[in-house]
Design an enzyme around this catalytic site. Structure first.
Site, PDB file in Angstrom:
ATOM      1  N   GLU A  96      41.243  30.092  45.511  1.00 15.61           N
ATOM      2  CA  GLU A  96      41.819  31.429  45.269  1.00 15.61           C
ATOM      3  C   GLU A  96      42.406  32.111  46.510  1.00 15.61           C
ATOM      4  OE1 GLU A  96      38.688  33.583  43.283  1.00 15.61           O
ATOM      5  OE2 GLU A  96      38.727  32.265  41.554  1.00 15.61           O
ATOM      6  N   GLU A 129      37.995  24.671  35.400  1.00 14.68           N
ATOM      7  CA  GLU A 129      36.997  25.686  35.007  1.00 14.68           C
ATOM      8  C   GLU A 129      37.307  26.208  33.606  1.00 14.68           C
ATOM      9  OE1 GLU A 129      36.356  28.709  38.020  1.00 14.68           O
ATOM     10  OE2 GLU A 129      36.663  27.287  39.653  1.00 14.68           O
TER      11      GLU A 129
HETATM   12  C1  GLA Z   1      35.857  31.457  39.862  1.00 12.03           C
HETATM   13  C2  GLA Z   1      35.180  30.480  40.797  1.00 12.03           C
HETATM   14  C3  GLA Z   1      33.972  29.847  40.176  1.00 12.03           C
HETATM   15  C4  GLA Z   1      33.149  30.834  39.403  1.00 12.03           C
HETATM   16  C5  GLA Z   1      34.007  31.526  38.415  1.00 12.03           C
HETATM   17  C6  GLA Z   1      33.185  32.471  37.587  1.00 12.03           C
HETATM   18  O1  GLA Z   1      36.677  30.895  38.966  1.00 12.03           O
HETATM   19  O2  GLA Z   1      36.020  29.477  41.250  1.00 12.03           O
HETATM   20  O3  GLA Z   1      33.178  29.300  41.177  1.00 12.03           O
HETATM   21  O4  GLA Z   1      32.539  31.740  40.263  1.00 12.03           O
HETATM   22  O5  GLA Z   1      34.975  32.236  39.121  1.00 12.03           O
HETATM   23  O6  GLA Z   1      31.908  32.029  37.365  1.00 12.03           O
END
Ligand code: GLA
Length: 374
Positions: free
Chosen positions: A160, A265
């Site tokens: 990020e 994710e």
């Molecule tokens: C982001 C992070 C993850 C996690 C999610 C929410 O996407 O990359 O590690 O913390 O948020 O759980």
């Protein structure tokens, strides 16, 4: 009755007794259904990889062939104080993956969240300079990546780094080191384990301005000779976002850079939108409309979610040549982060297994895409 005949009768009797529940179980597991396309994974919490979660454990073993640590390898857990590394949890995580022959992913080395304040400060609480922070980063990465060398297959090196408009996020990493903190982190990780795959991971890259920022960032890394293996599309999705065209274009655009594209994710939030900064100000007891499915997910929403999941997997399958892995962010709806973010105490349903560990309609819809059935 003779023995073989008796056996045959018993088998036939058992077969005719198979009900819907058993038939549902005969849906092939995700990892089998997508075997020829990509790996299928889940992010695990500590109770899960410590084998204490008896509801999730059978699902994990049956369905997934790759795992990510939901939190355990983040800086705050693994390196809480300057002279203290705590590998107790992450050692278990890696041992769990090895025990069940899963591809083990590391997440994440550099992030603006879940990183203790001391990382950016000197003993008096003042901001450190570039050289100090770079040397802390170097030490951290060498120690953490080095410990699992040859055992963790790939690392989310930087998580990020971008704003929604594609510019660099003004994180402490960026402000203190400068833009090349990203390249430095990749170089350190490569030094620590030259065989490990290295990834850049981010959310909402399906939105064009942010995607373009990521493309630029990755191009710069490549020009510098950094061995970046893949971009991770987090895939924290909504019922109506991204569109299939956005998903398709995004994967295609990154594939053109000559890197792999992983879905890292995945989940589909079904609750009303709340802006991140508003979350902490809201008490759900005062605003029940923001938690509309506290007593169960309506079938209509469940169907919509199944459709969105199936649409996404169709796009993933189209790009199977560049996708190595699709990882869900959690195992069941009961353990998703979206029950508590951005508002605490909601009841969300973003995954393929419900709170009892039962398969949701979305599971069948996803598996059907692999079998080429609508
Ligand atoms: C982001 C992070 C993850 C996690 C999610 C929410 O996407 O990359 O590690 O913390 O948020 O759980």
């Amino acid at each position: 009755m003779k023995k073989p005949l008796l056996l045959l009768c018993l088998v036939l009797a058992a077969l005719t007794m198979v009900g819907p529940a058993q038939r549902a179980q005969s849906t092939p597991p995700l990892k089998e259904a997508f075997k020829s396309a990509f790996l299928i994974g889940a992010a695990l919490n500590r109770r899960q990889f410590s084998e204490q979660d008896s509801r999730a454990l059978p699902i994990i073993k049956a369905q997934f062939n790759t795992i990510s640590p939901e939190n355990q390898l983040k800086w705050q857990y693994v390196h809480p104080r300057p002279d203290t590394y705590d590998f107790e949890g992450s050692d278990r995580y890696v041992a769990f993956g090895e025990q069940y022959q899963m591809v083990i992913i590391g997440h994440t080395l550099v992030w603006h969240r879940q990183t203790p304040a001391w990382v950016f400060q000197d003993g008096k609480g003042n901001q450190v300079d570039r050289e100090t922070l770079l040397s802390r980063l170097h030490e951290h990465i060498l120690k953490v990546v080095g410990r699992y060398k040859g055992r963790i297959k790939g690392w989310d090196v930087v998580n990020e780094a971008l704003n929604a408009d594609g510019s660099m996020r003004q994180s402490p990493w960026y402000k203190i080191i400068g833009e090349d903190y990203v390249a430095k982190a990749f170089e350190f990780a490569h030094q620590a384990d030259p065989q490990a795959e290295l990834y850049y991971n981010d959310y909402s890259l399906e939105n064009e301005p942010k995607r373009n920022g990521a493309i630029k960032l990755i191009q710069k890394l490549k020009t510098r000779g950094i061995p970046i293996a893949a971009v991770g599309l987090q895939g924290h999705n909504k019922l109506d976002w991204p569109t299939m065209a956005q998903q398709d274009d995004t994967i295609g655009a990154f594939a053109k850079l000559g890197i792999k594209v992983n879905i890292t994710e995945l989940d589909i939030d079904v609750l009303p939108y709340v802006a991140e900064e508003m979350g902490p100000t809201i008490k759900i007891a005062d605003q029940p409309t923001l938690n509309p499915y506290a007593s169960g997910l309506p079938e209509s929403v469940s169907r919509l979610q199944a459709k969105q999941f199936a649409g996404l997997f169709q796009v993933y399958l189209k790009h199977r040549d560049v996708i190595d892995r699709v990882t869900f962010w959690g195992v069941t709806d009961g353990d998703t982060w979206l029950n508590n973010w951005p508002v605490r105490g909601r009841t969300n349903y973003p995954l393929l297994f419900d709170r009892d560990g039962k398969a949701k309609p979305a599971l069948e819809a996803v598996v059907k895409t692999a079998l080429g059935v609508q």
